[in-house]
Design a protein around this motif. Structure first.
Motif, PDB file in Angstrom:
ATOM      1  N   ALA A   1       0.832  -1.206   0.000  1.00 17.00           N
ATOM      2  CA  ALA A   1       0.000   0.000   0.000  1.00 17.00           C
ATOM      3  C   ALA A   1       0.866   1.256   0.000  1.00 17.00           C
ATOM      4  CB  ALA A   1      -0.941  -0.007   1.203  1.00 17.00           C
ATOM      5  N   CYS A   2       2.022   1.208   0.689  1.00 18.32           N
ATOM      6  CA  CYS A   2       2.962   2.330   0.613  1.00 18.32           C
ATOM      7  C   CYS A   2       3.471   2.515  -0.818  1.00 18.32           C
ATOM      8  CB  CYS A   2       4.138   2.097   1.560  1.00 18.32           C
ATOM      9  SG  CYS A   2       3.795   2.435   3.295  1.00 18.32           S
ATOM     10  N   ALA A   3       3.764   1.399  -1.475  1.00 22.05           N
ATOM     11  CA  ALA A   3       4.207   1.480  -2.871  1.00 22.05           C
ATOM     12  C   ALA A   3       3.112   2.083  -3.741  1.00 22.05           C
ATOM     13  CB  ALA A   3       4.593   0.086  -3.368  1.00 22.05           C
ATOM     14  N   PHE A   4       1.865   1.692  -3.482  1.00 21.27           N
ATOM     15  CA  PHE A   4       0.757   2.238  -4.272  1.00 21.27           C
ATOM     16  C   PHE A   4       0.555   3.719  -3.981  1.00 21.27           C
ATOM     17  CE2 PHE A   4      -3.763   2.826  -5.435  1.00 21.27           C
ATOM     18  CZ  PHE A   4      -3.685   2.398  -6.762  1.00 21.27           C
ATOM     19  N   GLY A   5       0.745   4.118  -2.730  1.00 25.25           N
ATOM     20  CA  GLY A   5       0.670   5.540  -2.402  1.00 25.25           C
ATOM     21  C   GLY A   5       1.684   6.349  -3.179  1.00 25.25           C
ATOM     22  N   ALA A   6       2.915   5.796  -3.312  1.00 22.98           N
ATOM     23  CA  ALA A   6       3.938   6.470  -4.113  1.00 22.98           C
ATOM     24  C   ALA A   6       3.578   6.446  -5.586  1.00 22.98           C
ATOM     25  CB  ALA A   6       5.293   5.794  -3.881  1.00 22.98           C
TER      26      ALA A   6
ATOM     27  N   LEU B   1       5.501  -2.716  -8.902  1.00 23.07           N
ATOM     28  CA  LEU B   1       6.445  -3.676  -8.317  1.00 23.07           C
ATOM     29  C   LEU B   1       7.847  -3.082  -8.206  1.00 23.07           C
ATOM     30  CD1 LEU B   1       5.344  -7.012 -10.022  1.00 23.07           C
ATOM     31  CD2 LEU B   1       5.086  -6.382  -7.621  1.00 23.07           C
ATOM     32  N   ASP B   2       8.238  -2.268  -9.172  1.00 19.43           N
ATOM     33  CA  ASP B   2       9.552  -1.612  -9.094  1.00 19.43           C
ATOM     34  C   ASP B   2       9.624  -0.711  -7.860  1.00 19.43           C
ATOM     35  OD1 ASP B   2      10.425  -2.833 -11.400  1.00 19.43           O
ATOM     36  OD2 ASP B   2      10.023  -1.121 -12.707  1.00 19.43           O
ATOM     37  N   ILE B   3       8.552   0.039  -7.605  1.00 16.11           N
ATOM     38  CA  ILE B   3       8.514   0.912  -6.419  1.00 16.11           C
ATOM     39  C   ILE B   3       8.586   0.070  -5.151  1.00 16.11           C
ATOM     40  CG2 ILE B   3       7.096   2.550  -5.113  1.00 16.11           C
ATOM     41  CD1 ILE B   3       5.898   3.435  -7.824  1.00 16.11           C
ATOM     42  N   TYR B   4       7.837  -1.037  -5.146  1.00 12.93           N
ATOM     43  CA  TYR B   4       7.811  -1.914  -3.964  1.00 12.93           C
ATOM     44  C   TYR B   4       9.189  -2.507  -3.686  1.00 12.93           C
ATOM     45  CZ  TYR B   4       7.013  -6.183  -1.280  1.00 12.93           C
ATOM     46  OH  TYR B   4       7.090  -7.185  -0.355  1.00 12.93           O
ATOM     47  N   HIS B   5       9.817  -3.062  -4.708  1.00 12.45           N
ATOM     48  CA  HIS B   5      11.116  -3.728  -4.497  1.00 12.45           C
ATOM     49  C   HIS B   5      12.212  -2.719  -4.150  1.00 12.45           C
ATOM     50  CE1 HIS B   5       9.780  -7.725  -5.433  1.00 12.45           C
ATOM     51  NE2 HIS B   5       9.317  -7.370  -6.617  1.00 12.45           N
ATOM     52  N   ALA B   6      12.100  -1.499  -4.685  1.00 12.20           N
ATOM     53  CA  ALA B   6      13.104  -0.475  -4.379  1.00 12.20           C
ATOM     54  C   ALA B   6      12.861   0.175  -3.016  1.00 12.20           C
ATOM     55  CB  ALA B   6      13.105   0.594  -5.473  1.00 12.20           C
ATOM     56  N   GLY B   7      11.663  -0.054  -2.456  1.00  6.35           N
ATOM     57  CA  GLY B   7      11.326   0.597  -1.185  1.00  6.35           C
ATOM     58  C   GLY B   7      11.233   2.097  -1.328  1.00  6.35           C
ATOM     59  N   ALA B   8      10.889   2.564  -2.543  1.00  6.68           N
ATOM     60  CA  ALA B   8      10.848   4.008  -2.818  1.00  6.68           C
ATOM     61  C   ALA B   8       9.506   4.588  -2.386  1.00  6.68           C
ATOM     62  CB  ALA B   8      11.100   4.248  -4.308  1.00  6.68           C
ATOM     63  N   PHE B   9       9.250   4.556  -1.086  1.00  6.38           N
ATOM     64  CA  PHE B   9       7.960   4.980  -0.557  1.00  6.38           C
ATOM     65  C   PHE B   9       7.997   6.472  -0.201  1.00  6.38           C
ATOM     66  CE2 PHE B   9       7.930   0.466   1.434  1.00  6.38           C
ATOM     67  CZ  PHE B   9       7.699  -0.086   0.187  1.00  6.38           C
ATOM     68  N   LEU B  10       6.847   7.080  -0.195  1.00  6.46           N
ATOM     69  CA  LEU B  10       6.723   8.455   0.273  1.00  6.46           C
ATOM     70  C   LEU B  10       6.568   8.452   1.786  1.00  6.46           C
ATOM     71  CD1 LEU B  10       4.186   9.950  -2.318  1.00  6.46           C
ATOM     72  CD2 LEU B  10       6.689  10.113  -2.338  1.00  6.46           C
ATOM     73  N   ARG B  11       7.206   9.384   2.449  1.00  5.88           N
ATOM     74  CA  ARG B  11       7.056   9.547   3.887  1.00  5.88           C
ATOM     75  C   ARG B  11       6.823  11.029   4.161  1.00  5.88           C
ATOM     76  NH1 ARG B  11       6.263   4.823   4.173  1.00  5.88           N
ATOM     77  NH2 ARG B  11       7.602   3.218   5.085  1.00  5.88           N
ATOM     78  N   VAL B  12       5.694  11.365   4.752  1.00  5.99           N
ATOM     79  CA  VAL B  12       5.389  12.771   5.015  1.00  5.99           C
ATOM     80  C   VAL B  12       5.387  13.025   6.514  1.00  5.99           C
ATOM     81  CG1 VAL B  12       4.023  12.957   2.900  1.00  5.99           C
ATOM     82  CG2 VAL B  12       2.878  12.421   5.055  1.00  5.99           C
TER      83      VAL B  12
END
Length: 454
Positions: free
Chosen positions: A28-33, A125-136
């Motif tokens: 869900a974090c990946a989807f948020g990004a 999946l690329d966002i998920y595997h990279a852990g490139a999540f948004l943090r506010v």
């Protein structure tokens, strides 16, 4: 064995085994990004694990700076509608759909209201595997909004698409098995608007599923028994998240879920231009219906995401699969059981005919479906055995192995949602279908055993 299925149908697994709250948070974090912190619609089905997973998804999206629009318990088509209605960046439907209560899934939906296609799924999946999540930070966290009113807006949308006057004047009696799933509220509201008398079955969302949710003939036995004892014009079974539908004839004869698409297509392509889109495993019945109307039938890889991507790209009139999932375009961007039911009821009313009459208008075929348990790491070895066994027949290798003859076809493929090899055979004549299916199942079992599957 931990089995997590990832594809255009989202992520899916047995809860507490492959599918955990931690995994749901990260996806869900990946989807948020993926949605760039925009508005995201969420909804869930009624299985007990959906409350837990909804909480995980909600926390993850809020932490990503997303505005969350929560529909509560609702169907996946309602989530799809709400995304388009509100202009949201996407949505997540927490639902195991046709799987039994052990399973659950997160279905990821894009801004067009359709499941993410293959390319967009790879991006997620690329966002998920990279852990490139948004943090506010705390000051950028956005409140979530509970918008159960959007369920009524969805019902209104479907009712307007159907133009219900003809159905109201007919006063049809409809027996509905909701499987204690997410379609209860919207289904009752829609059928009330259509002036139907509802004979409900398994309409308590607070209890467990009365049977496996997939609307197969086996799972419609309870509905069929009801139809034998109570007079009704039509019987319908709707799965847990409202995207698949099966039908039962008056008198209690359950139909194969393969009938859902040709029944809807017979009406939909009479009122809208464009081809019919389906998958490689769906009955030729829909091809025969399309040919009758001078339309083409285009086939693609199994899975709603693949089918709807092709349908939206090609301006299809109707799309669906042989599992009871149907989308009537342009009103739906996902498979929608309630819209499909409305189309069938409208056809009965406008033609002033019975449901049996509609079914008799569909060219009959003979089909068998089976499955063999095969782990994902072994399934392609088993498929190679089929390729070698039928080397003299031209094979379509787009999705497993599909073999076609003038009077029959055979499709063997890996399931997108479970660790299974699926075997489907169909022929014009019952004996030919029996032989083809029996030979294929025997070969699948031998091949699985040869590769260490027990």
């Amino acid at each position: 064995m931990r089995q997590l299925k990832i594809g255009t149908s989202g992520i899916r697994g047995v809860v507490g085994d492959a599918l955990t709250p931690e995994l749901a948070v990260n996806f869900a974090c990946a989807f948020g990004a993926y949605c760039a912190g925009g508005a995201v619609v969420i909804g869930r089905d009624t299985r007990r694990s959906s409350v837990m997973l909804r909480s995980a998804v909600l926390s993850a999206l809020i932490s990503s700076g997303c505005e969350v629009i929560d529909l509560g318990v609702c169907t996946t088509p309602a989530v799809s509608f709400a995304i388009r209605h509100t202009g949201a960046a996407g949505g997540i439907s927490v639902t195991g759909s046709h799987n039994d209560a052990r399973w659950n899934a997160l279905k990821f939906i894009g801004p067009d209201g359709a499941l993410l296609n293959a390319a967009n799924t790879e991006e997620l999946l690329d966002i998920y595997h990279a852990g490139a999540f948004l943090r506010v930070g705390w000051s950028e966290l956005r409140r979530f909004r509970l918008r159960t009113d959007l369920i009524e807006a969805y019902v209104e949308h479907v009712a307007e698409a159907l133009a219900c006057d003809a159905v109201r004047s007919r006063g049809l009696r409809v027996a509905v098995d909701y499987c204690n799933g997410a379609a209860i509220e919207a289904g009752q509201r829609l059928l009330d608007r259509m002036g139907c008398e509802i004979i409900p079955l398994n309409d308590d969302p607070s209890v467990e599923f009365a049977h496996p949710p997939a609307p197969s003939r086996t799972n419609m036995r309870q509905l069929a028994a009801l139809m034998r004892s109570v007079p009704a014009d039509i019987g319908v079974a709707i799965n847990a998240d409202g995207d698949r539908i099966g039908f039962v004839l008056p008198g209690g004869v359950p139909l194969s879920e393969e009938y859902s698409l040709p029944l809807a297509a017979n009406e939909a392509i009479a009122t809208r231009s464009g081809p019919v889109v389906t998958n490689l495993s769906t009955s030729r019945m829909v091809e025969r219906v399309a040919e009758r109307h001078g339309r083409t039938c285009v086939r693609t890889t199994v899975g709603e995401g693949h089918v709807m991507d092709l349908a939206l790209t090609n301006g299809a009139a109707v799309a669906g699969e042989g599992n009871g999932g149907v989308a009537v375009l342009p009103h739906a961007a996902t498979f929608d059981a309630l819209l499909t039911l409305g189309v069938v009821l409208r056809t009965m009313a406008t033609r002033d005919c019975t449901f049996a009459d509609l079914c008799a208008d569909i060219p009959a075929m003979h089909m068998h479906k089976g499955e063999v348990a095969v782990p994902p790491d072994q399934v392609y070895r088993v498929l190679d055995v089929f390729r070698e066994q039928y080397a003299d027949v031209e094979a379509d290798l787009t999705d497993g192995v599909r073999l076609e003859w003038p009077d029959a076809w055979l499709h063997v493929r890996a399931s997108n949602t479970e660790p299974l090899l699926r075997v489907i055979a169909e022929a014009d004549v019952a004996e030919r279908a029996d032989t083809l299916f029996d030979e294929a199942m025997a070969l699948a079992r031998r091949a699985a055993m040869a590769h260490g599957v027990r």
